[in-house]
Design a protein around this motif. Structure first.
Motif, mmCIF file in Angstrom:
data_model
loop_
_atom_site.group_PDB
_atom_site.id
_atom_site.type_symbol
_atom_site.label_atom_id
_atom_site.label_comp_id
_atom_site.label_asym_id
_atom_site.label_seq_id
_atom_site.Cartn_x
_atom_site.Cartn_y
_atom_site.Cartn_z
ATOM 1 N N MET A 125 51.030 43.221 33.111
ATOM 2 C CA MET A 125 50.196 42.524 33.981
ATOM 3 C C MET A 125 48.583 42.732 33.701
ATOM 4 N N LYS A 126 48.002 41.544 33.350
ATOM 5 C CA LYS A 126 46.624 41.828 33.023
ATOM 6 C C LYS A 126 45.880 41.689 34.731
ATOM 7 N N ILE A 127 45.167 42.689 34.883
ATOM 8 C CA ILE A 127 44.320 42.917 36.348
ATOM 9 C C ILE A 127 42.616 43.011 36.070
ATOM 10 N N ALA A 128 42.131 41.929 36.720
ATOM 11 C CA ALA A 128 40.928 42.087 36.746
ATOM 12 C C ALA A 128 40.393 42.343 38.306
ATOM 13 N N ARG A 129 38.818 42.754 38.251
ATOM 14 C CA ARG A 129 38.470 43.045 39.687
ATOM 15 C C ARG A 129 37.232 42.155 39.847
ATOM 16 N N PHE A 130 37.011 41.536 40.787
ATOM 17 C CA PHE A 130 35.597 40.721 40.847
ATOM 18 C C PHE A 130 35.335 40.251 42.286
ATOM 19 N N LEU A 131 34.208 39.641 42.364
ATOM 20 C CA LEU A 131 33.324 39.499 43.722
ATOM 21 C C LEU A 131 33.467 37.816 43.686
ATOM 22 N N ASP A 132 34.101 37.263 44.710
ATOM 23 C CA ASP A 132 34.339 35.814 44.901
ATOM 24 C C ASP A 132 32.680 35.391 45.402
ATOM 25 N N THR A 133 32.405 33.993 45.890
ATOM 26 C CA THR A 133 31.027 33.558 46.376
ATOM 27 C C THR A 133 30.772 33.920 47.480
ATOM 28 N N HIS A 134 31.536 34.566 48.429
ATOM 29 C CA HIS A 134 31.337 35.344 49.729
ATOM 30 C C HIS A 134 30.938 36.829 49.727
ATOM 31 N N CYS A 135 30.863 37.402 48.229
ATOM 32 C CA CYS A 135 30.824 38.745 47.928
ATOM 33 C C CYS A 135 31.924 39.632 48.558
ATOM 34 N N THR A 136 33.088 39.221 48.451
ATOM 35 C CA THR A 136 34.243 39.588 48.803
ATOM 36 C C THR A 136 34.870 40.320 47.620
ATOM 37 N N VAL A 137 35.333 41.474 47.241
ATOM 38 C CA VAL A 137 35.899 41.986 46.249
ATOM 39 C C VAL A 137 37.634 41.837 46.042
ATOM 40 N N HIS A 138 37.931 41.368 45.179
ATOM 41 C CA HIS A 138 39.417 40.974 44.945
ATOM 42 C C HIS A 138 40.105 41.488 43.558
ATOM 43 N N TYR A 139 41.294 41.953 43.580
ATOM 44 C CA TYR A 139 41.930 42.028 42.289
ATOM 45 C C TYR A 139 42.501 40.533 41.669
ATOM 46 N N GLY A 140 42.531 40.061 40.404
ATOM 47 C CA GLY A 140 43.180 39.024 40.225
ATOM 48 C C GLY A 140 43.488 38.780 38.763
ATOM 49 N N THR A 141 44.263 37.982 38.396
ATOM 50 C CA THR A 141 44.536 37.660 36.880
ATOM 51 C C THR A 141 43.509 36.331 36.588
ATOM 52 N N PRO A 142 42.647 36.647 35.352
ATOM 53 C CA PRO A 142 41.585 35.761 35.122
ATOM 54 C C PRO A 142 42.524 34.566 34.476
ATOM 55 N N ILE A 143 41.963 33.340 34.931
ATOM 56 C CA ILE A 143 42.278 31.953 34.413
ATOM 57 C C ILE A 143 41.449 31.496 33.225
ATOM 58 N N ASP A 144 40.270 31.555 33.597
ATOM 59 C CA ASP A 144 38.816 31.480 32.622
ATOM 60 C C ASP A 144 37.794 32.249 32.904
ATOM 61 N N ALA A 145 36.764 31.783 32.412
ATOM 62 C CA ALA A 145 35.511 32.693 32.739
ATOM 63 C C ALA A 145 35.077 32.634 34.249
ATOM 64 N N GLY A 146 35.351 31.521 35.083
ATOM 65 C CA GLY A 146 35.011 31.533 36.267
ATOM 66 C C GLY A 146 35.896 31.465 37.418
ATOM 67 N N ARG A 147 37.246 31.592 37.070
ATOM 68 C CA ARG A 147 38.371 31.597 37.974
ATOM 69 C C ARG A 147 39.473 32.650 37.720
ATOM 70 N N ALA A 148 40.154 33.023 38.804
ATOM 71 C CA ALA A 148 41.053 33.911 39.020
ATOM 72 C C ALA A 148 42.119 33.735 39.825
ATOM 73 N N VAL A 149 43.374 34.055 39.614
ATOM 74 C CA VAL A 149 44.486 33.908 40.754
ATOM 75 C C VAL A 149 44.558 35.349 41.271
ATOM 76 N N ARG A 150 44.426 35.322 42.624
ATOM 77 C CA ARG A 150 44.407 36.591 43.417
ATOM 78 C C ARG A 150 45.558 37.406 43.507
ATOM 79 N N LEU A 151 45.419 38.622 43.283
ATOM 80 C CA LEU A 151 46.605 39.477 43.228
ATOM 81 C C LEU A 151 46.689 40.180 44.624
#
Length: 271
Positions: A1-27
């Motif tokens: 599994m490829k795991i990234a960590r990121f902030l969404d536009t509401h500054c909430t932290v998520h783990y996800g799998t990147p789709i492209d430079a600006g989107r991810a599927v939440r894990l």
């Protein structure tokens, strides 16, 4: 599994799998208990380091070719130092040249494979050590060489501990996708020019040996990061030396993991 960590536009932290430079599927789930893919596609405001470490262990002189370029003896045991967690830097965020570097350029790059421990490890054997690995990511062991060699009374930690001195990411690749961590190419590119080229098969101490060594009578908690040494081509060993300058861009790339890119900036003056 490829795991990234990121902030969404509401500054909430998520783990996800990147789709492209600006989107991810939440894990969903928990990083150390198991993550599962959801159907939620989320816009990414900012990519973060894939984990927040509880400890960061560093290993020095762990590639034979690097030991040779620095004219250092091959160590009988791993050379161990630590970095504070405050040195962690996100992908794309700046490496900061400290104002404390008052004697001219000295800040160096070091491309490294980072290992993330996934469950509590103590007194593990070499044979079982990789069973404790959650996954792998890229790291850049930024080092202020004068501080490392002269400013720490013989200890390396000061020269490797300034803010911004441990970029990590861009993703964590789970251990099941990298069954042999000694079979990966490692490179560093500075402003488009390849400055480091190596392979984890050149390590003096394997990943399994490092975990067994560090866990002897010592608990490695989930979230412990081990940065495992750098291949040849570091700046201070070049003629003439090559150090980082404001405006530079550094890319650490590791086979099967990806590319960690960071700009370089000068710290704001205290005056």
């Amino acid at each position: 599994m490829k795991i990234a960590r990121f902030l969404d536009t509401h500054c909430t932290v998520h783990y996800g799998t990147p789709i492209d430079a600006g989107r991810a599927v939440r894990l969903g789930g928990h990083l150390y208990e198991g993550l599962t893919e959801t159907s939620d596609e989320i816009a990414v405001a900012r990519w973060l380091a894939p984990i927040t470490p509880v400890n960061v262990y560093g290993i020095g002189l762990n590639y034979r070719a690097h030991a040779e370029e620095t004219e250092a003896a091959i160590p009988a045991n791993p050379v161990v130092f630590m970095k504070p967690t405050t040195a962690i830097t996100d992908p794309g965020e700046p490496i900061i040249l400290p104002n404390a570097c008052e004697h001219g350029p000295e800040v160096d790059y070091e491309a490294e494979l980072a290992v993330v421990i996934g469950r509590t490890a103590r007194d593990v054997s070499v044979a079982s050590a990789l069973d404790y690995v959650l996954g792998y990511t890229c790291a850049n062991d930024i080092s202020a060489r004068r501080w490392q060699k002269e400013g720490g009374a013989g200890q390396w930690i000061r020269g490797k501990s300034f803010d911004g001195f441990c970029p990590l990411g861009p993703v964590l690749i789970t251990a099941d996708e990298i069954p042999d961590p000694q079979a990966l190419s490692v490179t560093c590119t500075l402003n488009g020019e390849r400055v480091q080229t190596g392979h984890t098969s050149d390590m003096i101490f394997t990943i399994a040996e490092l975990i067994a060594f560090l866990s002897r009578d010592t608990t490695l908690l989930p979230g412990t990061v081990i940065i495992t040494g750098t291949p040849p081509g570091v700046g201070f060993a070049r003629t003439p030396p090559l150090f980082l300058s404001a405006g530079d861009r550094v890319v650490v790339e590791i086979e099967r993991i990806g590319a960690l890119e960071n700009p370089v900036v000068q710290a704001k003056s205290l005056a």
